[in-house]
Write a protein that holds these residues in place. Structure first.
Motif, PDB file in Angstrom:
ATOM      1  N   PRO A   1       0.804  -1.226   0.000  1.00 53.80           N
ATOM      2  CA  PRO A   1       0.000   0.000   0.000  1.00 53.80           C
ATOM      3  C   PRO A   1       0.836   1.276   0.000  1.00 53.80           C
ATOM      4  N   ASN A   2       2.114   1.181   0.449  1.00 56.67           N
ATOM      5  CA  ASN A   2       2.962   2.369   0.506  1.00 56.67           C
ATOM      6  C   ASN A   2       4.430   1.940   0.528  1.00 56.67           C
ATOM      7  N   PHE A   3       5.315   2.938   0.477  1.00 60.07           N
ATOM      8  CA  PHE A   3       6.747   2.637   0.451  1.00 60.07           C
ATOM      9  C   PHE A   3       7.230   2.038   1.765  1.00 60.07           C
ATOM     10  N   ASP A   4       6.623   2.442   2.870  1.00 59.62           N
ATOM     11  CA  ASP A   4       7.027   1.892   4.167  1.00 59.62           C
ATOM     12  C   ASP A   4       6.841   0.383   4.204  1.00 59.62           C
ATOM     13  N   SER A   5       5.707  -0.099   3.709  1.00 60.92           N
ATOM     14  CA  SER A   5       5.446  -1.543   3.719  1.00 60.92           C
ATOM     15  C   SER A   5       6.410  -2.274   2.786  1.00 60.92           C
ATOM     16  N   LEU A   6       6.730  -1.665   1.647  1.00 58.05           N
ATOM     17  CA  LEU A   6       7.703  -2.250   0.723  1.00 58.05           C
ATOM     18  C   LEU A   6       9.084  -2.301   1.380  1.00 58.05           C
ATOM     19  N   TYR A   7       9.481  -1.213   2.012  1.00 63.09           N
ATOM     20  CA  TYR A   7      10.799  -1.137   2.655  1.00 63.09           C
ATOM     21  C   TYR A   7      10.928  -2.200   3.749  1.00 63.09           C
ATOM     22  N   GLN A   8       9.884  -2.358   4.566  1.00 55.53           N
ATOM     23  CA  GLN A   8       9.934  -3.324   5.654  1.00 55.53           C
ATOM     24  C   GLN A   8       9.995  -4.759   5.129  1.00 55.53           C
TER      25      GLN A   8
ATOM     26  N   ARG B   1      12.962  -7.372   5.872  1.00 56.54           N
ATOM     27  CA  ARG B   1      12.768  -8.727   6.409  1.00 56.54           C
ATOM     28  C   ARG B   1      13.475  -9.765   5.544  1.00 56.54           C
ATOM     29  N   ASN B   2      13.506  -9.539   4.245  1.00 51.88           N
ATOM     30  CA  ASN B   2      14.157 -10.486   3.327  1.00 51.88           C
ATOM     31  C   ASN B   2      15.668 -10.305   3.263  1.00 51.88           C
ATOM     32  N   GLY B   3      16.197  -9.267   3.940  1.00 49.87           N
ATOM     33  CA  GLY B   3      17.637  -9.037   3.972  1.00 49.87           C
ATOM     34  C   GLY B   3      18.143  -8.116   2.876  1.00 49.87           C
ATOM     35  N   PHE B   4      17.284  -7.754   1.918  1.00 51.68           N
ATOM     36  CA  PHE B   4      17.715  -6.975   0.754  1.00 51.68           C
ATOM     37  C   PHE B   4      18.310  -5.627   1.166  1.00 51.68           C
ATOM     38  N   ILE B   5      17.718  -4.965   2.161  1.00 47.08           N
ATOM     39  CA  ILE B   5      18.218  -3.663   2.606  1.00 47.08           C
ATOM     40  C   ILE B   5      19.643  -3.787   3.124  1.00 47.08           C
ATOM     41  N   TYR B   6      19.942  -4.896   3.800  1.00 44.31           N
ATOM     42  CA  TYR B   6      21.272  -5.100   4.368  1.00 44.31           C
ATOM     43  C   TYR B   6      22.275  -5.662   3.357  1.00 44.31           C
TER      44      TYR B   6
ATOM     45  N   LYS C   1      12.847  10.369   2.990  1.00 45.46           N
ATOM     46  CA  LYS C   1      12.721   9.622   4.245  1.00 45.46           C
ATOM     47  C   LYS C   1      13.324   8.228   4.101  1.00 45.46           C
ATOM     48  N   TYR C   2      13.150   7.614   2.932  1.00 43.92           N
ATOM     49  CA  TYR C   2      13.598   6.247   2.726  1.00 43.92           C
ATOM     50  C   TYR C   2      15.114   6.173   2.593  1.00 43.92           C
ATOM     51  N   ALA C   3      15.721   7.229   2.057  1.00 42.62           N
ATOM     52  CA  ALA C   3      17.182   7.292   2.023  1.00 42.62           C
ATOM     53  C   ALA C   3      17.720   7.414   3.442  1.00 42.62           C
ATOM     54  N   LYS C   4      17.066   8.218   4.269  1.00 40.57           N
ATOM     55  CA  LYS C   4      17.499   8.391   5.660  1.00 40.57           C
ATOM     56  C   LYS C   4      17.305   7.097   6.448  1.00 40.57           C
ATOM     57  N   ASP C   5      16.211   6.402   6.197  1.00 45.82           N
ATOM     58  CA  ASP C   5      15.999   5.095   6.832  1.00 45.82           C
ATOM     59  C   ASP C   5      17.139   4.142   6.466  1.00 45.82           C
ATOM     60  N   TYR C   6      17.521   4.162   5.198  1.00 43.52           N
ATOM     61  CA  TYR C   6      18.578   3.286   4.702  1.00 43.52           C
ATOM     62  C   TYR C   6      19.917   3.636   5.343  1.00 43.52           C
ATOM     63  N   PHE C   7      20.236   4.913   5.449  1.00 44.47           N
ATOM     64  CA  PHE C   7      21.489   5.328   6.071  1.00 44.47           C
ATOM     65  C   PHE C   7      21.568   4.815   7.512  1.00 44.47           C
ATOM     66  N   LEU C   8      20.479   4.950   8.249  1.00 38.44           N
ATOM     67  CA  LEU C   8      20.465   4.515   9.645  1.00 38.44           C
ATOM     68  C   LEU C   8      20.593   2.996   9.735  1.00 38.44           C
ATOM     69  N   ASP C   9      19.923   2.280   8.844  1.00 35.40           N
ATOM     70  CA  ASP C   9      20.029   0.821   8.841  1.00 35.40           C
ATOM     71  C   ASP C   9      21.454   0.371   8.542  1.00 35.40           C
ATOM     72  N   MET C  10      22.129   1.053   7.621  1.00 37.73           N
ATOM     73  CA  MET C  10      23.503   0.679   7.283  1.00 37.73           C
ATOM     74  C   MET C  10      24.449   0.956   8.438  1.00 37.73           C
ATOM     75  N   ALA C  11      24.212   2.028   9.181  1.00 38.14           N
ATOM     76  CA  ALA C  11      25.034   2.331  10.357  1.00 38.14           C
ATOM     77  C   ALA C  11      24.825   1.271  11.430  1.00 38.14           C
ATOM     78  N   CYS C  12      23.571   0.900  11.680  1.00 37.05           N
ATOM     79  CA  CYS C  12      23.268  -0.122  12.691  1.00 37.05           C
ATOM     80  C   CYS C  12      23.835  -1.473  12.276  1.00 37.05           C
ATOM     81  N   LEU C  13      23.794  -1.780  10.992  1.00 41.95           N
ATOM     82  CA  LEU C  13      24.381  -3.007  10.469  1.00 41.95           C
ATOM     83  C   LEU C  13      25.871  -3.073  10.801  1.00 41.95           C
TER      84      LEU C  13
END
Length: 396
Positions: A24-31, A35-40, A226-238
């Motif tokens: 329904p939105n980019f947030d659901s796609l991103y999550q 979950r599938n590991g693609f972001i990491y 927002k999604y770029a910022k989410d990604y930056f934070l996820d990469m730092a936490c990784l």
């Protein structure tokens, strides 16, 4: 669907048309991608609506998730589900980034259809280097920064000019965040593997030659989504996850970065918790976190890729084997007791004759390919009936 065989993008289009539940939105796609590991940059699973007949390899999962992310980004951004329009849009997008250089030979092999050319192009985004022979032995490198392609595609669909510059900026900031997150740690040994993997995955920018005004933290003030910022934070936490604890220096860095990204303390804590739980659950599946010796890694990679070759050609192999009663008899005998030298030589010769008739098994014909025969014999019981063409679309 078989993403290692031609026609898989067309099959994906057929499957996605039948799927009634979309993101329904980019947030659901991103999550889901998270979950599938693609972001990491870790490729573990795919969306449930995609039906596959065989167990997928890491590179195949990466290709499917890349196409899935591109498609749903397109539908969410444009409000359009025309698959042919999507394919042409993605192909033009990669051409504008100058990564759509398909060799003349590949153009001949894949024909003039955009879908066929896009299959070759996505292959090039997954495999960053190495020959087909090296890949077959598990030495391929899977791009760990593929989500950057999705962020750039979103900007492209919005009509932003000079997307190459934006692509360079995204990669530059991402790799700098990873470097600085690593430098905030007291122990860095294991994380060096991750940094090397990220560094080798850069496509659009050379960090040593990047020409941006100000430090990377100054660049965070750029109008990122927002999604770029989410990604930056996820990469730092990784990057800081590996030692499974958060010391003072790491805490200072990660919460300071969160502030720069306009994230609240609760949001940062939530991302840290998610990252910890994800890698505690999946650490055994993440290659760079495993300290296996090179010989074991080589054999493991060889086993996975030869298994894929055998199982994907199971129907053809079954047909060839049933026509050679003596070979089947010897293979059956080998499962119960050791063959004598003469019998082994006969099995090897007859198997190699069969492999000559199946182009994708040409690896067995290369020098040293005979060492793979024991793996083939081990996999004989798994030769179950399967569709000849995994990407065939059944017409109702």
């Amino acid at each position: 669907m078989n993403p290692s065989s031609s026609g898989w993008i067309n099959k994906f289009g057929h499957l996605v048309k039948k799927e009634s539940i979309h993101f329904p939105n980019f947030d659901s796609l991103y999550q889901e991608l998270k979950r599938n590991g693609f972001i990491y940059g870790i490729h573990l699973d795919i969306c449930s609506f995609i039906d596959v007949e065989h167990e997928l390899t890491e590179d195949e999962i990466a290709k499917i998730n890349l196409l899935t992310a591109l498609y749903f980004t397109f539908t969410l951004e444009k409000g359009e589900t025309d698959f042919d329009l999507f394919v042409n849009t993605v192909f033009n997008y990669y051409q504008s980034l100058d990564v759509a250089k398909i060799s003349f030979l590949n153009k001949i092999l894949s024909g003039k259809q955009t879908e066929s050319q896009l299959e070759k192009l996505l292959d090039s985004r997954i495999y960053l280097g190495g020959t087909a022979f090296n890949r077959a032995f598990g030495n391929s490198l899977t791009n760990s920064l593929l989500y950057v392609d999705i962020l750039i595609f979103q900007i492209y669909l919005q009509g932003s000019p000079n997307i190459m510059r934006h692509a360079q900026l995204l990669e530059y900031v991402t790799i700098n965040i990873a470097y600085h997150a690593l430098n905030s740690k007291e122990t860095k040994k294991a994380d060096d593997k991750l940094i090397q993997l990220l560094d080798s995955s850069l496509t659009y920018v050379d960090p040593d030659k990047a020409n941006f005004d100000g430090t990377y933290r100054d660049l965070l003030k750029y109008n990122f989504s927002k999604y770029a910022k989410d990604y930056f934070l996820d990469m730092a936490c990784l990057t800081i996850w590996e030692d499974k604890s958060l010391d003072y220096t790491e805490s200072e860095y990660i919460f300071g970065l969160g502030s720069d990204l306009e994230k609240s303390k609760n949001e940062v804590e939530s991302v840290l918790k998610y990252t910890t739980e994800f890698f505690q659950k999946n650490s055994s599946k993440v290659a760079y976190l495993n300290d296996k010796n090179l010989a074991f890694q080589f054999y493991e990679g060889m086993l996975k890729n030869v298994s894929k070759l055998i199982l994907r050609n199971s129907k053809r192999l079954k047909k060839e084997l049933t026509e050679s009663k003596e070979l089947v008899s010897l293979l059956s005998k080998s499962a119960a007791k050791e063959l004598n030298p003469e019998e082994k030589k006969k099995v090897q010769k007859q198997l190699l004759d069969i492999f000559k008739t199946i182009p994708s098994l040409a690896i067995f014909m290369l020098p040293g390919g005979a060492v793979l025969l024991p793996i083939f014999i081990k996999l004989i019981p798994k030769l179950l009936p399967s569709a000849f063409d995994d990407n065939r679309i059944e017409e109702n």
